[in-house]
Design a protein around this motif. Structure first.
Motif, PDB file in Angstrom:
ATOM      1  N   TYR A 150      10.196  -8.482 -13.816  1.00 46.50           N
ATOM      2  CA  TYR A 150       8.978  -7.670 -13.821  1.00 46.50           C
ATOM      3  C   TYR A 150       8.964  -6.666 -12.678  1.00 46.50           C
ATOM      4  O   TYR A 150       8.246  -6.803 -11.686  1.00 46.50           O
ATOM      5  N   PRO A 208       1.851  -8.819 -15.485  1.00 43.11           N
ATOM      6  CA  PRO A 208       3.190  -8.759 -14.870  1.00 43.11           C
ATOM      7  C   PRO A 208       3.885  -7.420 -15.078  1.00 43.11           C
ATOM      8  O   PRO A 208       4.659  -6.992 -14.232  1.00 43.11           O
ATOM      9  N   GLN A 238      -5.294  11.585  -9.035  1.00 45.99           N
ATOM     10  CA  GLN A 238      -5.307  10.735 -10.230  1.00 45.99           C
ATOM     11  C   GLN A 238      -4.977   9.285  -9.880  1.00 45.99           C
ATOM     12  O   GLN A 238      -4.388   9.003  -8.836  1.00 45.99           O
ATOM     13  N   SER A 239      -5.333   8.391 -10.784  1.00 46.28           N
ATOM     14  CA  SER A 239      -4.887   7.003 -10.664  1.00 46.28           C
ATOM     15  C   SER A 239      -3.407   6.937 -11.033  1.00 46.28           C
ATOM     16  O   SER A 239      -2.912   7.771 -11.800  1.00 46.28           O
ATOM     17  N   PRO A 240      -2.713   5.937 -10.511  1.00 47.85           N
ATOM     18  CA  PRO A 240      -1.292   5.798 -10.891  1.00 47.85           C
ATOM     19  C   PRO A 240      -1.154   5.559 -12.393  1.00 47.85           C
ATOM     20  O   PRO A 240      -2.010   4.950 -13.023  1.00 47.85           O
ATOM     21  N   ASN A 243       8.288  -2.669 -12.199  1.00 47.39           N
ATOM     22  CA  ASN A 243       7.666  -1.552 -12.889  1.00 47.39           C
ATOM     23  C   ASN A 243       7.602  -0.335 -11.974  1.00 47.39           C
ATOM     24  O   ASN A 243       7.544  -0.465 -10.757  1.00 47.39           O
ATOM     25  N   GLN A 257       6.158   1.269  -0.749  1.00 50.72           N
ATOM     26  CA  GLN A 257       5.350   2.182   0.080  1.00 50.72           C
ATOM     27  C   GLN A 257       5.072   3.505  -0.599  1.00 50.72           C
ATOM     28  O   GLN A 257       4.189   4.242  -0.188  1.00 50.72           O
ATOM     29  N   PHE A 275       5.529   3.389 -11.250  1.00 51.75           N
ATOM     30  CA  PHE A 275       4.326   4.172 -11.501  1.00 51.75           C
ATOM     31  C   PHE A 275       4.456   5.532 -10.836  1.00 51.75           C
ATOM     32  O   PHE A 275       5.106   5.671  -9.798  1.00 51.75           O
ATOM     33  N   MET A 319       6.540  -1.606  -8.372  1.00 56.92           N
ATOM     34  CA  MET A 319       5.626  -2.733  -8.275  1.00 56.92           C
ATOM     35  C   MET A 319       6.277  -3.957  -8.903  1.00 56.92           C
ATOM     36  O   MET A 319       6.845  -3.847  -9.990  1.00 56.92           O
ATOM     37  N   GLN A 360       1.920   8.562  -9.354  1.00 54.86           N
ATOM     38  CA  GLN A 360       0.558   8.986  -9.035  1.00 54.86           C
ATOM     39  C   GLN A 360       0.562  10.470  -8.702  1.00 54.86           C
ATOM     40  O   GLN A 360       1.172  10.896  -7.713  1.00 54.86           O
ATOM     41  N   TYR A 384       5.790   4.810  -7.175  1.00 52.98           N
ATOM     42  CA  TYR A 384       5.686   3.458  -6.627  1.00 52.98           C
ATOM     43  C   TYR A 384       6.427   2.476  -7.527  1.00 52.98           C
ATOM     44  O   TYR A 384       6.283   2.519  -8.750  1.00 52.98           O
ATOM     45  N   ARG A 407       0.936  -9.662  -6.564  1.00 56.06           N
ATOM     46  CA  ARG A 407       1.761  -8.503  -6.920  1.00 56.06           C
ATOM     47  C   ARG A 407       1.845  -7.595  -5.707  1.00 56.06           C
ATOM     48  O   ARG A 407       0.914  -7.538  -4.904  1.00 56.06           O
ATOM     49  N   PHE A 450       3.402  -3.668  -4.103  1.00 58.87           N
ATOM     50  CA  PHE A 450       3.934  -2.327  -4.330  1.00 58.87           C
ATOM     51  C   PHE A 450       4.908  -1.948  -3.231  1.00 58.87           C
ATOM     52  O   PHE A 450       4.820  -2.423  -2.101  1.00 58.87           O
ATOM     53  N   ARG A 493       1.743   4.214 -15.330  1.00 61.19           N
ATOM     54  CA  ARG A 493       3.029   3.543 -15.489  1.00 61.19           C
ATOM     55  C   ARG A 493       4.019   4.427 -16.219  1.00 61.19           C
ATOM     56  O   ARG A 493       3.672   5.092 -17.205  1.00 61.19           O
ATOM     57  N   TRP A 502      -6.214   0.305 -14.378  1.00 62.32           N
ATOM     58  CA  TRP A 502      -7.207   0.615 -13.352  1.00 62.32           C
ATOM     59  C   TRP A 502      -8.072   1.794 -13.756  1.00 62.32           C
ATOM     60  O   TRP A 502      -7.691   2.601 -14.588  1.00 62.32           O
ATOM     61  N   TYR A 509       8.528  -0.060 -17.371  1.00 62.29           N
ATOM     62  CA  TYR A 509       8.159  -1.461 -17.205  1.00 62.29           C
ATOM     63  C   TYR A 509       9.359  -2.353 -17.470  1.00 62.29           C
ATOM     64  O   TYR A 509      10.276  -1.984 -18.212  1.00 62.29           O
ATOM     65  N   TYR A 521      -9.886   0.580  -6.180  1.00 66.06           N
ATOM     66  CA  TYR A 521      -9.656   0.461  -7.609  1.00 66.06           C
ATOM     67  C   TYR A 521      -9.870  -0.982  -8.056  1.00 66.06           C
ATOM     68  O   TYR A 521      -9.357  -1.913  -7.418  1.00 66.06           O
ATOM     69  N   TRP A 542      -3.027  -4.064  -2.062  1.00 67.12           N
ATOM     70  CA  TRP A 542      -3.845  -5.099  -2.670  1.00 67.12           C
ATOM     71  C   TRP A 542      -4.891  -5.578  -1.668  1.00 67.12           C
ATOM     72  O   TRP A 542      -4.562  -5.840  -0.523  1.00 67.12           O
ATOM     73  N   GLY A 579       5.843  -7.660 -10.591  1.00 66.44           N
ATOM     74  CA  GLY A 579       4.848  -8.478 -11.269  1.00 66.44           C
ATOM     75  C   GLY A 579       5.331  -9.893 -11.495  1.00 66.44           C
ATOM     76  O   GLY A 579       4.740 -10.630 -12.280  1.00 66.44           O
TER      77      GLY A 579
END
Lengths: 112, 116
Positions: free
Chosen positions: A37, B101, A47-49, A39, A105, A41, A94, A43, A92, A101, A103, A51, B106, A54, B95, B47, A96
């Motif tokens: 897992y 997973p 805006q929000s990140p 993933n 940097q 992203f 991430m 950003q 980023y 979870r 991320f 994906r 968000w 995955y 957020y 987080w 999972g």
């Protein structure tokens, strides 16, 4: 907690040239269900990140095929085969697999 | 479609309190861990807190332990973050997130500014 380390943190690129971002985890991201897992992203400013990739290498719907993900265990890479202007932003990774979870940097991609 | 919407951000003085809310839709809220993630201006994603489905398990980043409390109301499909003893360094976009997973769902986030 699993530490995710990205490099580089800043990546100036020329339009049409390739780009590569590394993401390393402090623990293996292989899960007991056979999946890994990891993933990616993107950003964009304000805006929000969103994906892109995955489970290491699966592109989301609508993500151009110039984006590819690879890797296993603790070592992963996001590649852009030919950078376009719309690719600028912060990338980023991430994980999972483990709680919590975590991320990386973030890697800021900008056009030279 | 999975949707989360955050409410409650604003300007607060150092030492003050604020309560963030999040309303979720498009999925069975009670089946999922939920989280708060924040992003300070010009910084990366962090987080803040997580809460398990049965609310018996909650985790916090060290910097907010003892000051922030995450909670949920599954009857209202809602997630909350009570923030006390706020510090300037808590300034961020917060957020609400459903964290699977292999994905994070968000909202647009809500801005919390801690300043005198």
């Amino acid at each position: 907690d699993v530490v995710m380390t990205q490099s580089p943190l800043s990546l100036p690129v020329t339009l049409g040239q390739p780009a590569s971002i590394s993401c390393r985890s402090s623990h293996s991201l292989a899960y007991s269900d056979g999946n890994t897992y990891l993933n990616w992203f993107l950003q964009r400013p304000g805006q929000s990140p969103r994906r892109l990739i995955y489970k290491v290498s699966n592109r989301d719907s609508g993500v151009p095929d110039r984006f590819s993900g690879s890797g296993s265990g603790t070592d992963f890479t996001l590649k852009i085969s030919r950078v376009e202007a719309e690719d600028v932003g912060v990338y980023y990774c991430m994980q999972g697999t483990h709680w919590p979870r975590t991320f990386g940097q973030g890697t800021k991609v900008e056009i030279k | 479609e999975v949707q989360v919407v955050e409410f409650g951000g604003g300007l607060v003085q150092p030492g003050g309190s604020l309560r963030l809310s999040c309303e979720a839709s498009g999925f069975t809220f009670s089946d999922y861990w939920m989280s708060w993630v924040r992003q300070a201006p010009g910084k990366g994603l962090e987080w803040v807190a997580n809460i398990k489905q049965d609310v018996n398990e909650k985790t916090y980043v060290d910097s907010v332990k003892g000051r922030f409390t995450i909670s949920r109301d599954d009857t209202k499909n809602s997630l909350y973050l009570q923030m006390n003893s706020l510090r300037v360094e808590d300034t961020a976009v917060y957020y609400c997130a459903r964290v699977d997973p292999d994905n994070v769902y968000w909202g647009q986030g809500t801005l919390v500014t801690v300043s005198s």
